[in-house]
Scaffold this motif. Sequence first.
Motif, PDB file in Angstrom:
ATOM      1  N   PHE A   1     -61.489 -10.126  33.741  1.00  0.00           N
ATOM      2  CA  PHE A   1     -60.694 -11.207  33.163  1.00  0.00           C
ATOM      3  C   PHE A   1     -60.090 -12.023  34.302  1.00  0.00           C
ATOM      4  O   PHE A   1     -60.062 -11.589  35.463  1.00  0.00           O
TER       5      PHE A   1
ATOM      6  N   VAL B   1     -54.220 -15.883  30.338  1.00  0.00           N
ATOM      7  CA  VAL B   1     -55.570 -15.314  30.404  1.00  0.00           C
ATOM      8  C   VAL B   1     -56.540 -16.446  30.071  1.00  0.00           C
ATOM      9  O   VAL B   1     -56.621 -16.897  28.929  1.00  0.00           O
TER      10      VAL B   1
ATOM     11  N   ASN C   1     -61.971 -13.826  29.664  1.00  0.00           N
ATOM     12  CA  ASN C   1     -61.954 -12.398  29.325  1.00  0.00           C
ATOM     13  C   ASN C   1     -63.364 -11.921  29.000  1.00  0.00           C
ATOM     14  O   ASN C   1     -64.063 -12.524  28.191  1.00  0.00           O
TER      15      ASN C   1
ATOM     16  N   LEU D   1     -57.754 -13.838  24.684  1.00  0.00           N
ATOM     17  CA  LEU D   1     -57.976 -15.023  25.506  1.00  0.00           C
ATOM     18  C   LEU D   1     -56.927 -16.083  25.190  1.00  0.00           C
ATOM     19  O   LEU D   1     -56.667 -16.392  24.028  1.00  0.00           O
TER      20      LEU D   1
END
Length: 365
Positions: free
Chosen positions: A206, A187, A190, A88
């Motif tokens: 995600f 990202v 997730n 993440l």
Amino acid sequence: MPTSTRLLLAALSFTVFLAGCFEKKEESVAKKITTGALLPYEITTYPAVIEPVTQSIRLNGQIEYNPNQVVHYTSLINGIVTKTYFSLGDKVTKGQVLAELQSSELTDLTSQGKTLESQLVVAKRKLAVAESMFGDRIASEKELFEAKSEVDILKNEIEKVNANLSLYNASPEKGVFQIKAPVSGYVVENKMSAGTRIQTDNADLFTISDLSDVWITTNVYAVDLPFVEKGMKAEIRSKAYPGETFDGEICDISQVFDPQERVLKARIRMPNKDLKLKPGLAIEAIIKKNLKDLAIGAPDRALIFHNNENYLLIQKPDNSLEPRKVTVDMKDNDRVFFKSGVAAGEKIVVKNQLLLFSEALNSDK
């Protein structure tokens, strides 16, 4: 008393008198330095200028993702995650392998592809025989057409299998499907890790967002509606960055009240070059509106409140300091405006003014 002795005593008395005069003069100079231009405190002034009187309001809000730059990833196949290659908050690039997925669908597609390839070899042989027999006028045109059609059908089926393998990023040598980043970005959410069982009807695995620019959504209450307009400049502040501001502009205002918060939402699109503007961060947007009036403007920190009255400390051309009683005609956010009492070009002390003000008052007594 001898004459020489009297002369010596007179000379000593005159010397003492001169010394006393010199000491008093030094005290006077020291007092002037303490209360004049060369004070022991740093003096910072603000030049008084005529400017438009502004009116401001503060809007609360928060930073959000730009929805046009957010991608939510959902798997197209079932399986089990065997490995992940990201965490993440990681920055990823388009096409980067993020995870590997083991699935029986890969075995089925691979087996189907091999079967079709074998059938295509046989079909091509039949076509070669049919073409030869048709040339010798042994086979009919219909038989030749059927042989060609069979080859074309098998080729199409193989192309479909290969397209599916490519779509799912299959890696037959590893026996897994690879999950690759569909876009470049960060990202920001997730929900999968090694061992996670994936179903095609699962929620997003995600989320990737490009944070190069973000949206700031602010709350506009009914009483502020006449004030807020599209295109107005906004100064963004956050407790996360004390003393720092970000400049933006209102690009859209909702025409429907939020049913729960009973506010309209105003949107400010902001460039986020240094990635300081984190989605979810609470902010305050200061919206300024120029009025028709003109006045002398100054920072509000320059005001000195003394004996229930407002003062400014003015540095005169000879560097002396003048405590001046003033009347504030308008106050807006961190600005104060005066229509009289201060002239354009005068220097207003804005640093250490409280200490200097006290010194200046004491020097007048």
